[in-house]
Design a protein around this motif. Structure first.
Motif, short mmCIF file in Angstrom:
data_model
loop_
_atom_site.label_atom_id
_atom_site.label_comp_id
_atom_site.label_asym_id
_atom_site.label_seq_id
_atom_site.Cartn_x
_atom_site.Cartn_y
_atom_site.Cartn_z
N GLY A 35 96.63 48.80 7.01
CA GLY A 35 96.48 50.23 7.16
C GLY A 35 97.68 51.00 6.66
O GLY A 35 98.80 50.49 6.65
N TRP A 36 97.41 52.21 6.22
CA TRP A 36 98.47 53.17 5.89
C TRP A 36 98.46 54.26 6.95
O TRP A 36 97.39 54.80 7.30
N PHE A 37 99.62 54.56 7.46
CA PHE A 37 99.80 55.62 8.44
C PHE A 37 100.89 56.54 7.93
O PHE A 37 101.66 56.19 7.04
N ARG A 38 101.00 57.73 8.53
CA ARG A 38 102.06 58.63 8.10
C ARG A 38 102.56 59.44 9.28
O ARG A 38 101.84 59.63 10.28
N GLN A 39 103.80 59.88 9.18
CA GLN A 39 104.40 60.69 10.23
C GLN A 39 105.19 61.81 9.59
O GLN A 39 106.20 61.57 8.91
N ALA A 40 104.70 63.02 9.80
CA ALA A 40 105.38 64.21 9.28
C ALA A 40 106.52 64.58 10.23
O ALA A 40 106.50 64.23 11.42
N PRO A 41 107.51 65.32 9.73
CA PRO A 41 108.64 65.72 10.58
C PRO A 41 108.16 66.46 11.83
O PRO A 41 107.38 67.41 11.73
N GLY A 42 108.61 66.01 12.99
CA GLY A 42 108.27 66.68 14.24
C GLY A 42 106.87 66.43 14.74
O GLY A 42 106.44 67.03 15.73
N LYS A 43 106.14 65.55 14.09
CA LYS A 43 104.77 65.27 14.49
C LYS A 43 104.59 63.80 14.84
O LYS A 43 105.43 62.96 14.52
N SER A 88 101.06 70.06 0.33
CA SER A 88 102.32 70.11 1.08
C SER A 88 102.17 69.44 2.44
O SER A 88 103.12 68.82 2.94
N GLU A 89 100.98 69.52 3.01
CA GLU A 89 100.76 68.91 4.32
C GLU A 89 100.69 67.39 4.26
O GLU A 89 100.59 66.72 5.30
N ASP A 90 100.71 66.81 3.08
CA ASP A 90 100.79 65.35 2.94
C ASP A 90 102.23 64.85 3.05
O ASP A 90 102.46 63.63 3.08
N THR A 91 103.18 65.78 3.11
CA THR A 91 104.58 65.39 3.25
C THR A 91 104.80 64.62 4.55
O THR A 91 104.44 65.10 5.63
N ALA A 92 105.34 63.41 4.43
CA ALA A 92 105.51 62.55 5.61
C ALA A 92 106.19 61.26 5.18
O ALA A 92 106.31 60.96 3.98
N VAL A 93 106.62 60.50 6.17
CA VAL A 93 107.00 59.12 5.94
C VAL A 93 105.72 58.29 6.07
O VAL A 93 105.01 58.42 7.07
N TYR A 94 105.45 57.49 5.08
CA TYR A 94 104.24 56.68 5.05
C TYR A 94 104.59 55.24 5.43
O TYR A 94 105.52 54.65 4.85
N TYR A 95 103.82 54.70 6.37
CA TYR A 95 104.06 53.37 6.87
C TYR A 95 102.85 52.47 6.59
O TYR A 95 101.70 52.90 6.69
N GLN A 127 109.01 49.58 7.00
CA GLN A 127 110.10 50.50 7.33
C GLN A 127 109.78 51.94 6.94
O GLN A 127 110.47 52.87 7.36
N GLY A 128 108.75 52.13 6.12
CA GLY A 128 108.33 53.46 5.72
C GLY A 128 108.90 53.90 4.39
O GLY A 128 109.96 53.43 3.95
N THR A 129 108.19 54.80 3.73
CA THR A 129 108.66 55.39 2.48
C THR A 129 108.32 56.88 2.52
O THR A 129 107.23 57.26 2.93
N LEU A 130 109.28 57.71 2.13
CA LEU A 130 109.13 59.16 2.26
C LEU A 130 108.42 59.77 1.07
O LEU A 130 108.78 59.52 -0.09
N VAL A 131 107.43 60.58 1.38
CA VAL A 131 106.71 61.35 0.36
C VAL A 131 106.94 62.83 0.65
O VAL A 131 106.66 63.29 1.76
N THR A 132 107.44 63.55 -0.34
CA THR A 132 107.69 64.98 -0.18
C THR A 132 106.88 65.73 -1.23
O THR A 132 107.04 65.48 -2.44
N VAL A 133 106.02 66.62 -0.78
CA VAL A 133 105.18 67.40 -1.68
C VAL A 133 105.61 68.85 -1.60
O VAL A 133 105.57 69.47 -0.53
N SER A 134 106.04 69.39 -2.72
CA SER A 134 106.50 70.77 -2.74
C SER A 134 105.42 71.67 -3.33
O SER A 134 104.75 71.31 -4.30
N SER A 135 105.29 72.85 -2.74
CA SER A 135 104.24 73.77 -3.20
C SER A 135 104.81 74.78 -4.20
O SER A 135 106.01 74.85 -4.42
#
Length: 135
Positions: A35-43, A88-95, A127-135
């Motif tokens: 599975g792929w999971f994700r965690q956005a900042p503060g969420k 932009s809402e896809d921005t998160a650390v993906y695990y 350990q996760g990998t960071l994805v940052t999407v800028s608008s």
């Protein structure tokens, strides 16, 4: 020992694409659901997609359905998450996660938000990998 290593994260503009990789070792991919999971900042962490390598069945969260594609390459022992039309809402650390019980991963996908305590119910995480999407 199960070992998962994610890679492929980075910065991308909205509308762009990225492909994440999860290199696996220490177990038979046919015996596990991935599975792929994700965690956005503060969420809280949330499920994104699941694949059963044994039968190829895939499942997606509604928020990514039609934009993300999960796949696995048994020879390379790698699971991929192709992400298109990024927002932009896809921005998160993906695990990446590995679980012998596909039904358990599906339950996590259905949960939506996963508490920190619930994260501990799954034994194998990368350990996760960071994805940052800028608008």
């Amino acid at each position: 020992e199960v070992h998962l290593v994610e890679s492929g994260g980075g910065s991308v503009q909205a509308g762009g694409s990225l492909t994440l990789s999860c290199a696996t070792s220490g177990f038979n991919l046919d015996d596990y659901a991935m599975g792929w999971f994700r965690q956005a900042p503060g969420k809280e962490r949330e499920g994104v997609s699941i694949i059963s390598s044994s039968d190829g069945m895939t499942h997606y969260a509604d928020s990514v359905k039609g934009r993300f594609i999960i796949s696995s390459d048994k020879l390379k022992r790698t699971v991929y998450l192709q992400m298109n039309s990024l927002k932009s809402e896809d921005t998160a650390v993906y695990y990446c996660a590995a679980e012998e019980s596909k039904s358990l991963l599906l339950a996590f996908l259905a949960l939506g938000s996963i508490t920190t305590r619930q994260v501990g119910y799954l034994e194998h995480w990368g350990q996760g990998t960071l994805v940052t999407v800028s608008s």
